[in-house]
Structure formats: C-alpha cells, structure tokens
Scaffold this motif. Structure first.
Motif, PDB file in Angstrom:
ATOM      1  N   THR A 151       0.846  -1.206   0.000  1.00  0.00           N
ATOM      2  CA  THR A 151       0.000   0.000   0.000  1.00  0.00           C
ATOM      3  C   THR A 151       0.877   1.251   0.000  1.00  0.00           C
ATOM      4  O   THR A 151       0.658   2.189  -0.774  1.00  0.00           O
ATOM      5  CB  THR A 151      -0.923   0.017   1.240  1.00  0.00           C
ATOM      6  OG1 THR A 151      -1.655  -1.203   1.262  1.00  0.00           O
ATOM      7  CG2 THR A 151      -1.862   1.199   1.236  1.00  0.00           C
ATOM      8  N   PHE A 152       1.894   1.226   0.855  1.00  0.00           N
ATOM      9  CA  PHE A 152       2.808   2.377   0.912  1.00  0.00           C
ATOM     10  C   PHE A 152       3.489   2.568  -0.445  1.00  0.00           C
ATOM     11  O   PHE A 152       3.632   3.686  -0.927  1.00  0.00           O
ATOM     12  CB  PHE A 152       3.856   2.188   2.022  1.00  0.00           C
ATOM     13  CG  PHE A 152       3.338   2.518   3.395  1.00  0.00           C
ATOM     14  CD1 PHE A 152       2.506   1.633   4.078  1.00  0.00           C
ATOM     15  CD2 PHE A 152       3.653   3.716   4.012  1.00  0.00           C
ATOM     16  CE1 PHE A 152       2.010   1.923   5.334  1.00  0.00           C
ATOM     17  CE2 PHE A 152       3.160   4.029   5.281  1.00  0.00           C
ATOM     18  CZ  PHE A 152       2.339   3.130   5.943  1.00  0.00           C
ATOM     19  N   GLU A 153       3.883   1.439  -1.087  1.00  0.00           N
ATOM     20  CA  GLU A 153       4.552   1.553  -2.386  1.00  0.00           C
ATOM     21  C   GLU A 153       3.601   2.102  -3.436  1.00  0.00           C
ATOM     22  O   GLU A 153       3.940   2.998  -4.202  1.00  0.00           O
ATOM     23  CB  GLU A 153       5.122   0.194  -2.811  1.00  0.00           C
ATOM     24  CG  GLU A 153       6.550   0.032  -2.321  1.00  0.00           C
ATOM     25  CD  GLU A 153       6.889  -1.404  -1.980  1.00  0.00           C
ATOM     26  OE1 GLU A 153       6.418  -2.307  -2.699  1.00  0.00           O
ATOM     27  OE2 GLU A 153       7.599  -1.606  -0.974  1.00  0.00           O
ATOM     28  N   SER A 154       2.369   1.580  -3.440  1.00  0.00           N
ATOM     29  CA  SER A 154       1.425   2.035  -4.461  1.00  0.00           C
ATOM     30  C   SER A 154       1.062   3.503  -4.269  1.00  0.00           C
ATOM     31  O   SER A 154       0.710   4.197  -5.211  1.00  0.00           O
ATOM     32  CB  SER A 154       0.169   1.166  -4.454  1.00  0.00           C
ATOM     33  OG  SER A 154      -0.572   1.454  -3.296  1.00  0.00           O
ATOM     34  N   LEU A 155       1.183   3.988  -3.053  1.00  0.00           N
ATOM     35  CA  LEU A 155       0.881   5.407  -2.795  1.00  0.00           C
ATOM     36  C   LEU A 155       2.095   6.302  -3.055  1.00  0.00           C
ATOM     37  O   LEU A 155       1.989   7.528  -2.934  1.00  0.00           O
ATOM     38  CB  LEU A 155       0.421   5.583  -1.334  1.00  0.00           C
ATOM     39  CG  LEU A 155      -0.951   4.988  -0.995  1.00  0.00           C
ATOM     40  CD1 LEU A 155      -1.184   5.003   0.510  1.00  0.00           C
ATOM     41  CD2 LEU A 155      -2.064   5.745  -1.709  1.00  0.00           C
TER      42      LEU A 155
END
Ligand code: 5GP
Length: 220
Positions: free
Chosen positions: A210-214
């Motif tokens: 999630t952090f990467e996709s954001l």
C-alpha cells in the motif's frame, strides 16, 4: 526484596509486538488474557519456566516448563532468561531464545508475568508495551480473592500485602486498565493491542504494498 535478574540484554528492533501484562493476584489478569486470546489468535502466549510444582491439570510445556532448582540455576548462569524473578518464594523466568525467535518473525507475543519481570523486559526490549491491571478497590480485590475460594485466610492476607507492593509499581507501566467491569476491561486490552498494530512502523511493514502504491516518500 526478591532477587532479580541482573543481566543486561541488548535492545533490538523486531517486527513482532511484545506485550507484558502484570497485575496483583485477584485483579483478573488471567481471565482477561484468556478472553483476549479467544478473540485474537494472533496474540501468542509465552510459556515460562518455573521451579514450582504443577497444580491440578497443568502440563509441562503448556502452562509452564516445570524445572528443578538446578535446571533453573543452569539457565540463569547460561544467560538463558530475558527476565526472571522470585514470586511467592518460587522462581519464574522467560526464556530468551524462544521469545526472540518469535518476535523476530513478526509474532505478537504476550507475557503474563509479575512486575519485576515486566520491568526487566522493558530494559531488554524498550519497545515492549507494559500493561498493568488494577482492581477497582481494595474491597473488591479482597472479595475476589475470597470468592475464588482457592486460598486460606492467611494466604489472602499475604496476597493483599503483596498487592500493595505490586500496585506501587504501576507508574512504570505504559498502560493501566481498571478491571471493574470485565467486558469494559477486555475492550481496553483489545484497544491497546489494536493501537500498537496501527503504529507507523507496524503498518509500513505489514502493508508495504500500500505504501509503495501510494508512492509515499518519507524524509530521513
Ligand atoms: P502462578 O504460580 O500462580 O501461575 O503465578 C504466580 C505469579 O508468577 C503470577 O503473578 C505470574 O504472572 C508470575 N509469573 C508467571 N510466569 C512468570 C515469568 O516467567 N516471570 C515472572 N517474572 N513472573 C512470572
């Protein structure tokens, strides 16, 4: 003053949470922890070593590892405990290796130990979350000990005397739960555990994708 483990352990970072619950006898610690574990299978208990004899249906390796004084001494001299303490004239300790292995792989471990052990754990693992459970009053604590029907009157008096010494340590703990209504105290315990899992470091590791996709860039 009971003997304490004098060994200093290195603090370290680890992905699993370490929860430590302490309380005077009769405050309801065991019932709360049992109910928590029925609700949350991710909270894993730690099986301590003790020199006391098994009671009732207790099994070696399930409630405790029941060991001799000599075996306990050997573990102490091998620095095998994260913490150990004398409680009610018997020794109890948490083995270091098993605990470290579990928190290193991300398991949330809960220790149900006395305050002396809790304070030693905090020295070894500064991120450990120390939770103290208080009874709502002296009258209620006495009533609970009497209603349990487990102890003779003089043992109850001793437990109440010890409770005063134990409760004097509450300020050194991170969280305090007052166990007046069981369901409300259980909610408090669940809340502490849930909040710990929502901390940045925990979320960053659990929800890395999630952090990467954001595309979040965190300044150093
Ligand atoms: P019991 O003999 O009734 O099971 O436990 C007596 C007390 O020893 C309880 O307060 C319990 O939390 C504490 N205790 C159990 N295991 C440990 C341990 O590994 N270390 C320490 N310091 N206390 C423990």
């Amino acid at each position: 003053m009971p003997m304490r483990n004098q060994t200093a352990h290195k603090s370290m970072d680890y992905p699993g949470n370490l929860f430590v619950v302490s309380a005077p006898s009769g405050a309801g610690k065991s019932s709360l922890v049992r109910a928590l574990r029925e609700f949350d299978a991710r909270v894993s208990p730690s099986v301590s070593h003790t020199t006391r004899a098994p009671r009732g249906q207790e099994k070696h390796g399930r409630e405790y590892y029941f060991v001799s004084d000599q075996e306990f001494d050997t573990m102490v001299s091998n620095n095998a405990f994260v913490e150990w303490a004398n409680v009610h004239s018997r020794r109890y300790g948490t083995a270091k290796k098993a605990l470290e292995e579990r928190i290193q792989v991300g398991t949330d471990v809960l220790l149900e130990i006395d305050y002396q052990g809790a304070l030693q754990v905090k020295e070894a693992f500064p991120n450990a979350v120390l939770i103290f459970i208080l009874p709502p009053s002296w009258d209620e604590l006495r009533a609970r000990l009497e209603n349990r029907g487990e102890d003779a009157p003089e043992v109850i008096e001793l437990r109440l005397t010890n409770a005063a010494e134990e409760m004097a340590q509450v300020a050194k703990f991170d969280f305090v739960i007052i166990n007046e209504l069981f369901e409300s105290a259980l909610f408090d315990l669940k809340t502490i555990i849930h909040a710990q899992r929502l901390k940045y470091a925990a979320q960053r590791s659990r929800r890395a994708e999630t952090f990467e996709s954001l595309n979040i860039s965190v300044p150093n």
